[in-house]
Write a protein that holds these residues in place. Structure first.
Motif, short mmCIF file in Angstrom:
data_model
loop_
_atom_site.label_atom_id
_atom_site.label_comp_id
_atom_site.label_asym_id
_atom_site.label_seq_id
_atom_site.Cartn_x
_atom_site.Cartn_y
_atom_site.Cartn_z
N ASP A 82 91.06 10.83 69.27
CA ASP A 82 91.03 9.37 69.28
C ASP A 82 91.40 8.82 67.91
O ASP A 82 91.75 9.55 67.01
N THR B 298 81.54 12.01 64.11
CA THR B 298 80.52 11.22 63.41
C THR B 298 80.11 11.90 62.11
O THR B 298 80.00 11.27 61.07
N LYS C 57 84.57 4.28 71.32
CA LYS C 57 85.46 5.05 72.16
C LYS C 57 85.03 6.51 72.21
O LYS C 57 84.71 7.11 71.21
N GLU C 58 85.03 7.07 73.40
CA GLU C 58 84.58 8.45 73.57
C GLU C 58 85.63 9.43 73.06
O GLU C 58 86.81 9.32 73.36
N VAL C 59 85.20 10.39 72.28
CA VAL C 59 86.06 11.45 71.78
C VAL C 59 85.96 12.61 72.75
O VAL C 59 84.87 13.08 73.06
N LYS C 60 87.08 13.07 73.26
CA LYS C 60 87.06 14.16 74.24
C LYS C 60 87.19 15.53 73.60
O LYS C 60 86.60 16.48 74.06
N ASP D 128 91.18 14.92 65.73
CA ASP D 128 90.46 14.58 66.95
C ASP D 128 91.40 13.88 67.91
O ASP D 128 92.53 13.61 67.59
N GLN E 206 82.20 14.14 69.75
CA GLN E 206 81.82 12.86 69.14
C GLN E 206 80.91 13.09 67.94
O GLN E 206 81.05 12.44 66.90
N LYS E 207 79.98 14.03 68.07
CA LYS E 207 79.07 14.34 66.96
C LYS E 207 79.84 14.92 65.78
O LYS E 207 79.53 14.63 64.62
N MET F 135 86.31 5.69 64.91
CA MET F 135 85.86 5.95 66.27
C MET F 135 84.58 5.23 66.64
O MET F 135 83.58 5.87 66.81
#
Length: 96
Positions: free
Chosen positions: A5, A45, A12-15, A3, A41-42, A9
């Motif tokens: 980031d 997660t 912080k937003e994952v792009k 990812d 982000q999902k 996590m």
């Protein structure tokens, strides 16, 4: 999973996030998932909830996100991808 980031996590937003798999029968690692923004982000997660290693490499994630899901990672990324898989295996061995 790769990812854009840090390994943990929280807020912080994952792009961009890309998931990889390298089973013994495969000629090379291949892309199993790719996502941008909220979907990325999902994906991160989900990985965290299922104890799937997450490694940060923004440049690689961006390159791999241009590929189609189900395709092998491009040969020009093999060296970086190999280092990531070696790192993940080392982490798993330490946790055993």
């Amino acid at each position: 999973m790769i990812d854009s980031d840090k390994q943990k996590m929280p807020a912080k937003e994952v792009k961009t996030a890309v998931a990889l798999r390298y089973p013994e029968w495969a000629d090379a690692p291949f892309i199993t998932a790719s996502a941008q923004g909220l979907a990325a982000q999902k994906l991160v997660t989900f990985a965290a909830e299922h104890n799937i290693p997450v490694v940060e490499n923004q440049s690689l994630a961006q390159v791999l996100s241009l590929q189609r899901i189900g395709t092998y990672v491009p040969e020009e990324t093999w060296q970086v991808v190999a280092k990531i898989f070696a790192f993940v295996i080392e982490m798993q061995n330490e946790n055993e």
